[in-house]
Write an enzyme that holds these catalytic residues in place. Structure first.
Site, PDB file in Angstrom:
ATOM      1  CE  LYS A 215      -3.964   1.894   2.612  1.00 61.49           C
ATOM      2  NZ  LYS A 215      -4.837   1.628   3.776  1.00 61.49           N
TER       3      LYS A 215
ATOM      4  CB  SER B  11      -8.118   3.230   2.823  1.00 59.47           C
ATOM      5  OG  SER B  11      -7.241   2.767   3.838  1.00 59.47           O
TER       6      SER B  11
ATOM      7  CB  SER C 106      -8.372   0.323   5.696  1.00 59.12           C
ATOM      8  OG  SER C 106      -9.110   1.509   5.856  1.00 59.12           O
TER       9      SER C 106
END
Length: 386
Positions: free
Chosen positions: A32, A109, A133
């Site tokens: 990420k 996310s 997330s």
């Protein structure tokens, strides 16, 4: 790499070395874009952050641990802006496509890491989990999602959102690589079997009856020691969610105050509105939220002290389509936080995984005591074997 799913950030590829052998050898790692990786910028899903980032000269210690264990880095992944959403959209870099069901949102996310794993472009998806997330996109994309015990993994060189909730987390397509990751990052061993599996009836009553029955049937078929209980907490889910959101908004504002004051126009309107809400919180409201958090955390510690595991639905409701109205996204986020906040408020680990016996894409979660992370995988293995 061909990325028709928009899982990865469009950065020029840089060679990132890794050990030639190790427990994660042969596994591809997607990271990420909140973690620093030497040779790459870190954008956190925001164009202004990207412009100010520069090329990083050092790699986040957790990422380096994975590389040293043999994982092969394949790219930095898309994320909701500032990691401050559960939907998977991003006005700067676009919404990744959900390979499991292209009509649905990918969830966020950690959207790109989830999509990269679901699309077969990576074997390990490293994300972060503040309000869900990792667990939420894992559930939507049919993956295993692990939110570790808070504070158990190294979070240096990771851009924060709400530090008292933030944890690095992982997504995989099966339990074997997840168990390997837990070992590689040094999670302690745990008992193979829980003393009991607690089913909170008040929580299961909030979801579809058929899905709830299928989840419970999967537990019974595995011969798990089930114990039904009216509730596991003295607080309402609504009160816990409010306390969680209050603390989250306050910390998110503190983490992003400088960016907001310098470049407010560079932040999506919905993200900016949440940041502003955090800046306007009353001190007494924040103190009350922390009081509820402390009381709740104590209740959970007492509940789980004898090796019990709580069984939860991962999602409170079905995910919306990717072209749904903003009101649908907000309603979905609000409903899911009521369940996802339990792990954040308590600091306890949670493992989400698909229920193979269910006709639809259904995700079950195991919620355990601090440092019982590996036991959750052991329990999930027994359930998945049926």
């Amino acid at each position: 790499m061909q990325d028709r799913w928009n899982a990865f950030m469009p950065y020029p590829q840089v060679d990132v070395g890794h050990a030639s052998a190790g427990p994660l050898s042969g596994l591809r790692l997607a990271v990420k874009d909140l973690f620093d990786v030497a040779g790459y910028p870190t954008a956190a899903g925001n164009a202004a952050v990207l412009a100010a980032s520069g090329i990083k000269t050092a790699t986040a210690p957790l990422v380096q641990t994975l590389l040293n264990a043999g994982a092969c880095f394949v790219g930095k992944t898309n994320t909701d802006e500032l990691a401050y959403s559960l939907i998977g959209g991003n006005i700067h870099f676009g919404m990744p496509k959900n390979p499991h069901d292209p009509g649905l949102i990918p969830g966020g996310s950690s959207s790109g890491s989830a999509v990269a794993v679901a699309a077969g472009l990576a074997d390990l998806g490293l994300g972060t989990d503040t309000s869900g997330s990792v667990r939420l996109p894992a559930a939507i994309n049919g993956l295993i999602g692990w939110r570790p015990t808070h504070g158990s993994l190294d979070n240096r060189a990771l851009r924060p959102l709400a530090p008292s909730f933030d944890v690095p987390g992982f997504m995989t397509r099966s339990l074997e690589p997840m168990a390997a990751v837990m070992s590689a990052v040094g999670m302690p061993s745990a008992n193979d079997r829980p003393s009991s599996m607690l089913i909170p009836e008040d929580i299961f009553e909030t979801i579809d009856d058929v899905i709830a029955d299928e989840m419970i049937a999967s537990l019974r078929s595995a011969g798990m020691p089930i114990r039904r209980t009216a509730s596991i907490i003295s607080f309402s889910l609504a009160d816990l969610a409010l306390a969680f959101i209050t603390i989250l908004q306050k910390e998110a504002w503190e983490s992003n105050k400088t960016l907001f004051e310098r470049s407010p126009e560079a932040i999506a309107p919905d993200i900016a509105a949440r940041l502003l809400a955090g800046s306007r919180l009353d001190d007494e409201a924040v103190r009350e939220a922390h009081r509820i958090r402390e009381l709740f955390s104590g209740e959970i510690d007492r509940l789980l002290c004898e090796n019990a595991v709580v069984v939860l639905p991962t999602l409170a409701t079905s995910p919306p389509t990717r072209d749904a109205e903003p009101e649908s996204f907000a309603a979905f986020r609000s409903a899911c936080i009521k369940l996802l906040c339990l792990s954040g408020l308590s600091g306890c680990p949670q493992l989400a995984f698909p229920v193979a016996s269910c006709a639809e894409n259904v995700s079950l979660s195991l919620f355990g005591a601090r440092s019982a992370d590996r036991m959750l995988v052991n329990v999930a293995r027994r359930l998945s074997a049926e």
